[in-house]
Design a protein around this motif. Structure first.
Motif, PDB file in Angstrom:
ATOM      1  N   ASN A 164       0.816  -1.217   0.000  1.00  0.00           N
ATOM      2  CA  ASN A 164       0.000   0.000   0.000  1.00  0.00           C
ATOM      3  C   ASN A 164       0.849   1.266   0.000  1.00  0.00           C
ATOM      4  N   ARG A 165       1.993   1.230   0.675  1.00  0.00           N
ATOM      5  CA  ARG A 165       2.880   2.403   0.647  1.00  0.00           C
ATOM      6  C   ARG A 165       3.420   2.609  -0.766  1.00  0.00           C
ATOM      7  N   GLY A 166       3.737   1.511  -1.427  1.00  0.00           N
ATOM      8  CA  GLY A 166       4.200   1.616  -2.811  1.00  0.00           C
ATOM      9  C   GLY A 166       3.115   2.185  -3.720  1.00  0.00           C
ATOM     10  N   LEU A 167       1.877   1.753  -3.487  1.00  0.00           N
ATOM     11  CA  LEU A 167       0.759   2.269  -4.287  1.00  0.00           C
ATOM     12  C   LEU A 167       0.646   3.781  -4.113  1.00  0.00           C
ATOM     13  N   LYS A 168       0.782   4.246  -2.870  1.00  0.00           N
ATOM     14  CA  LYS A 168       0.710   5.687  -2.623  1.00  0.00           C
ATOM     15  C   LYS A 168       1.841   6.421  -3.351  1.00  0.00           C
ATOM     16  N   ASN A 169       3.012   5.814  -3.395  1.00  0.00           N
ATOM     17  CA  ASN A 169       4.123   6.426  -4.120  1.00  0.00           C
ATOM     18  C   ASN A 169       3.852   6.490  -5.621  1.00  0.00           C
ATOM     19  N   LEU A 170       3.184   5.454  -6.139  1.00  0.00           N
ATOM     20  CA  LEU A 170       2.775   5.511  -7.550  1.00  0.00           C
ATOM     21  C   LEU A 170       1.825   6.671  -7.792  1.00  0.00           C
ATOM     22  N   PHE A 171       0.886   6.872  -6.871  1.00  0.00           N
ATOM     23  CA  PHE A 171      -0.038   8.011  -6.991  1.00  0.00           C
ATOM     24  C   PHE A 171       0.745   9.315  -7.139  1.00  0.00           C
ATOM     25  N   ALA A 209      15.829  12.649 -10.431  1.00  0.00           N
ATOM     26  CA  ALA A 209      15.931  13.259  -9.102  1.00  0.00           C
ATOM     27  C   ALA A 209      14.561  13.550  -8.512  1.00  0.00           C
ATOM     28  N   GLN A 210      13.593  13.897  -9.372  1.00  0.00           N
ATOM     29  CA  GLN A 210      12.253  14.240  -8.879  1.00  0.00           C
ATOM     30  C   GLN A 210      11.476  13.024  -8.393  1.00  0.00           C
ATOM     31  N   ILE A 211      11.700  11.872  -9.000  1.00  0.00           N
ATOM     32  CA  ILE A 211      10.910  10.703  -8.584  1.00  0.00           C
ATOM     33  C   ILE A 211      11.659   9.816  -7.586  1.00  0.00           C
ATOM     34  N   LYS A 212      12.939  10.066  -7.401  1.00  0.00           N
ATOM     35  CA  LYS A 212      13.735   9.247  -6.486  1.00  0.00           C
ATOM     36  C   LYS A 212      13.148   9.163  -5.080  1.00  0.00           C
ATOM     37  N   PRO A 213      12.582  10.258  -4.504  1.00  0.00           N
ATOM     38  CA  PRO A 213      12.030  10.162  -3.143  1.00  0.00           C
ATOM     39  C   PRO A 213      10.862   9.178  -3.017  1.00  0.00           C
ATOM     40  N   TYR A 214      10.293   8.753  -4.141  1.00  0.00           N
ATOM     41  CA  TYR A 214       9.106   7.902  -4.098  1.00  0.00           C
ATOM     42  C   TYR A 214       9.400   6.449  -4.464  1.00  0.00           C
TER      43      TYR A 214
END
Length: 1020
Positions: free
Chosen positions: A82-89, A103-108
């Motif tokens: 579920n945490r991964g799903l939120k990161n996809l969002f 660099a922009q998507i690395k935090p997710y």
């Protein structure tokens, strides 16, 4: 082997795969799991979850993302949990705003499987055998950024790519980067690549023979056997292992709630709502509050607070409060919310629910938990201000509109496919016009039910190919749009529970459609834009400016004789909900005398209830003949003369006869409307028991229940009918009492719509309200009242845009125009070009300065030369009219038809008296106009001008014709069959005036049976 990279049609115009087809394919291949990885978006996620659950398939949720920096790279991201799903969002939401960098998507990246590799990416494009070290350096750099990196091996069906993949895999193993087989799926069957080609060409607005059209071949669903032949077993096993580790808990997706309304007193929401309602009720009742109101308010508040909806009501109240502080007119309410006394006390609605017997349980049923649904109307010019206020109040990240999809419907699919296949516009027009504009029309239905369409398609091989291609892409989503009304408010940032989509708008949308939002705790509020409210708002503003008169449309005299006379005569063009021929006819039959009659007319004019029109009218005219099955029914049905029209009446009967609670009564009403037999049977038993307990005979109770069951099929919501009737009454009142202001605002509301403008101008002429042509000396940027008439604005003219009319208005503000030559000199000097002057001349704008339009047009060159001659440019621009005499203009004769035609060219409709109108007055007073028969079907006789003739040869080789006929109100298509056309084709010409008798089976066309040619032209 589980496929981990699949696009669907939600990757708009990048895949033809429908989700239901993907599920079907997975079932055929006995797959227990499959990934959905659309390109940058997650539009289909919730539907995918739902469909997979129904088919007992494990849904793997992913996302395909393309980065442009530091280099072109393509990733497939899969949610582990579920945490991964939120990161996809969050990644998808950011991708809708801009092209992302690593660099922009690395935090997710946490809790995601990250699969890297694409044949168009830098890894493949930059590889050279002499620089194998590039691969190692590139992958090592990525591994440092992405510890949980997997290398996708793609396109092994290509010998070249398979050789490269062997090298990539070897290097990856040396770096401890696992590899995975990832055959991308963009379409299901190999031959479906042709459908993808079409979609890509539609998006690129090019044709299929464009060599630059990039389409991926071989990207179909490969069977396990095919995959085993192409990829190593360990890479196939890796895909299965990854699929097994993707375990989102779909039963416990994160949810949000409504924001908590922060009130100025700092007290809890419940206390504040109660305080507001008590103050509002006191104001509504002028300090004299009957006990029934007190009890009802207490009951409603207890239900609202118990169901947890206090903040919902406060948010809607605050939104409306803000609108009123900004002098934005708010609608009277709509739907079942008008049955709430709380809504009435808060000023959300304006109909007294107790006085008008409106039921709260129709709005909120304490026994059937469902979200409240308060729809609020605002002028269409102000809706954006309300949404901006909500953003400011609750935070931009907590407010969103709702995504919708514009699908490739039958006509659009044909047009798009025709364009990419290079089929000429004229040909596709002749095909598309054969498909009627009726609900639920599709290509298969058109083929099966419309013989002319089927024959046309069968007439050419290219048309058959067009049809079959269009059939394959029909109903695929083409592009995103926004729900016309829905706004979502969230206590959490919306992206925490749902991906957002920036699109082209300034306000973000949810990526999930409205069907799935409530389950995530995202509550939809309907904030609607209503053009009629803009019309009313403008009338009220004009009345205030002109007379200092401040009208409140919710406090109008409800017994105004002029208003009821107007309604009774059916003179309701421009009045909200009462414009169609059918409802105007019903008004003439009913002849409303009370506000209740207006609401009944709105409720009765529906396909089901109209079956009871004759019974209603007979009972209304002879109330002494009405028979009630039981005396207790009379107080409930007296308002509607003995028949059930409203849903609330069903509920009241259930309460009064069946001794049911109103909550039970509402559940019964819903069961009846949904034809839920099991539930209806259980309620019938309760109803009969309740009736017999009151000494009502069982057979009578049973008969009443069966009658209720029959009427419940199409009973109308009384609360909604009363709310809309209040706006309809207000517009009728304004039309009856302030017609000039009404028509001015009405015409303003349709500026740019030539058909509606023509309709309303014709309506004005019938009501003896002069509509004056554009005037160079007095027109502005809107319709204006002038000398008991209405002066047209410059902007209605074709080719006269804001840059042109602004110059005219600004020049005139310096000082009024004195005469033709002075005016022309000033206009030309300020930059008005010759083509704009011609338009203004043909529109009659110079009539106040010079009456002959043809003379002006023919001598314009001389006038321009004179204007340039008298212009003096030194330190300031000025004019010296003494240097030369004005040119001597030779007056030319104008024909009425020619003058009218020139007007039509620049206005888009006829303005001054049309020659057909003259002829009608002299010889054909009894013939109705095309506008007046627009809703009529059957045999008709009409008078009109032939504006276009198009001969057409039938399949048998016979010559027929289609022509366009127009009169002073509008146009209509006419079909002339071979036999009649053979008799008149030698004499029938364009621009002739004809008398036509024929049969009208559709609203927009007539089948000619007799044509009489009256005249070729009419002279002045």
């Amino acid at each position: 082997m589980i496929h981990l990279h699949t696009r669907s049609s939600y990757s708009l115009l990048h895949s033809p795969i429908r989700l239901e087809e993907l599920i079907q394919k997975a079932n055929q291949e006995n797959k227990k799991a499959i990934a959905l990885t659309d390109l940058s978006v997650m539009f289909g996620t919730m539907e995918w979850i739902k469909r997979c659950k129904e088919s007992n398939i494990k849904p793997i949720i992913g996302l395909e993302i393309t980065l442009k920096e530091p280099e072109f790279m393509n990733f497939v991201l899969l949610a582990k949990n579920n945490r991964g799903l939120k990161n996809l969002f969050k990644i998808s939401s950011e991708a809708s705003k801009q092209t992302l960098t690593l660099a922009q998507i690395k935090p997710y990246f946490e809790d995601l499987f990250i699969l890297y590799g694409h044949e168009d990416g830098i890894l493949y494009q930059n590889y050279q055998e002499s620089k194998e070290e590039f691969i190692a350096d590139h992958l090592l750099a990525l591994k440092k950024e992405i510890p949980d990196l997997y290398l996708s091996l793609v396109c092994n069906d290509s010998k070249y790519h398979k050789r490269l993949n062997e090298i990539f895999k070897k290097t990856a193993q040396q770096l401890n980067i696992p590899t995975v087989a990832c055959s991308r799926i963009y379409y299901l069957k190999q031959e479906d690549v042709e459908d993808l080609k079409v979609l890509r060409a539609i998006e690129k607005q090019t044709t299929l023979n464009n060599g630059t059209l990039n389409v991926s071949y071989g990207r179909y669903w490969r069977t396990d056997q095919e995959m085993e032949q192409l990829y190593d077993q360990d890479d196939l096993d890796q895909s299965d292992w990854i699929a097994s580790q993707c375990n989102v808990d779909f039963e416990h997706l994160e949810k949000s709630d409504l924001p908590i309304y922060k009130n100025k007193l700092g007290i809890d929401s419940r206390s504040y709502l109660i305080k507001l309602c008590k103050a509002g009720l006191k104001k509504r009742m002028n300090d004299h509050i009957p006990k029934i109101y007190i009890d009802r308010l207490e009951y409603e508040l207890s239900v609202i607070t118990k169901m947890g909806f206090t903040n919902y009501f406060l948010i809607v109240y605050d939104m409306i409060r803000y609108a009123k502080t900004q002098n934005i007119l708010v609608g009277p309410g709509r739907g079942s919310a008008a049955g709430s006394l709380v809504a009435y006390c808060l000023g959300i609605t304006h109909i007294d629910p107790i006085k008008n017997q409106l039921l709260f349980e129709r709005f909120l049923n304490p026994e059937r938990i469902s979200m409240p649904d308060i729809d609020t109307d605002f002028p269409d010019t102000s809706r954006h201000k309300i949404i901006e206020y909500l953003q400011a109040q609750y935070g931009a990240d907590h407010v969103a509109l709702i995504v919708t999809f514009s699908a490739l419907k039958a006509k659009q699919a044909l047009r798009d496919v025709a364009r990419v296949k290079n089929i000429p516009n004229l040909e596709i027009d002749s095909i598309v016009r054969l498909i009627p504009n009726v609900p639920n029309m599709n290509l298969n239905k058109a083929w099966n039910e419309i013989s002319a369409f089927r024959s046309k398609i069968q007439s050419k091989a290219s048309y058959l190919d067009l049809f079959h291609t269009a059939l394959k892409i029909e109903n695929l989503p083409r592009h995103t749009s926004q729900h016309a009304a829905g706004v979502v408010l969230s206590q959490k940032e919306i992206v925490e529970v749902c991906p957002i989509y920036a699109g082209d708008g300034t306000i973000q949308s949810t990526q999930f459609t409205m069907d799935y939002l409530e389950s995530l705790g995202l509550i939809k509020m309907d904030v609607l834009a209503l053009k009629n409210l803009t019309t009313v708002e403008n009338i009220l503003s004009d009345l205030k400016k002109t007379y200092g008169l401040e009208l409140d449309i919710y406090k109008l005299n409800q017994n105004d004789k002029k208003t009821y006379a107007l309604l009774s005569s059916g003179d309701t063009i421009g009045v909200f909900q009462f414009e169609s021929d059918g409802i105007r006819s019903l008004l003439r039959d009913i002849r409303p005398q009370t506000f209740s009659d207006i609401a009944i007319a709105l409720a009765l004019y529906r396909p089901g209830p109209m079956e009871n029109k004759n019974v209603y009218l007979a009972n209304r005219n002879h109330p002494e003949t009405i028979h009630y099955l039981h005396p207790l029914l009379e107080p409930i049905l007296k308002e509607t003369y003995g028949i059930m029209i409203y849903q609330e009446q069903i509920m009241q009967i259930a309460q009064t006869i069946g001794n049911m609670t109103l909550a039970q009564a509402d559940s019964l009403r819903k069961a009846m409307s949904k034809k839920n037999k099991a539930l209806m049977d259980s309620y019938e038993e309760i109803f009969i028991q309740g009736a017999t307990a009151q000494n009502i005979k069982k057979e009578i109770a049973t008969k009443i229940f069966k009658t209720m069951e029959h009427f419940a099929d199409y009973g109308f919501n009384k609360s909604h009918s009363y709310a809309y009737a209040s706006l309809a009454y207000a517009m009728a009142y304004l039309k009856a009492n302030y017609p000039l202001f009404f028509y001015r605002s009405l015409l303003d509301s349709v500026t740019g719509n030539k058909e509606k403008s023509a309709d309303y101008i014709f309506e004005c002429s019938k009501r003896n309200v002069p509509v004056l042509p554009c005037s160079i000396v007095s027109s502005t940027d809107r319709y204006c009242i002038e000398n008991n008439g209405i002066r047209m604005p410059f902007q209605v003219l074709k080719g006269i845009g804001k840059t042109v009319y602004d110059k005219i208005i600004q020049e005139r503000k310096k000082k009024p125009f004195q005469d033709l030559y002075e005016c022309m000199a000033r206009l030309i000097a300020c930059g008005i070009k010759e083509n704009a002057l011609i338009t203004l001349i043909n529109a009659g704008a110079f009539d106040p300065l010079y009456p002959s339009r043809k003379t002006l047009a023919e001598n314009l060159d001389q006038i321009i030369s004179y204007a340039n001659l008298v212009k003096v440019e030194d330190e300031t621009l000025h004019f010296d009219f003494s240097v030369a005499s004005p040119p001597n203009l030779i007056r030319l004769e104008e024909q009425v038809l020619e003058r009218a035609q020139k007007e039509k060219e620049v206005y888009g409709f006829y303005l001054s008296e049309h020659p057909i109108s003259s002829l009608r007055k002299k010889r054909f007073q009894n013939l109705r106009t095309l506008w007046e028969i627009s809703e009529q079907l059957g045999f008709v006789s009409v008078l009109g001008r032939v504006s276009r003739i198009k001969p057409y040869r039938t399949k048998k080789g016979d010559l027929m014709a289609f022509l366009t006929l127009e009169d002073e109100t509008q146009m209509i298509d006419v079909a002339i069959m071979p036999r009649l056309y053979g008799q008149i084709k030698g004499s029938l010409q364009e621009n002739q005036i004809i008398l036509l008798n024929g049969k009208k089976d559709r609203k927009d066309s007539i089948l000619a049976q007799k044509i009489q040619i009256l005249s070729r032209k009419l002279k002045t």
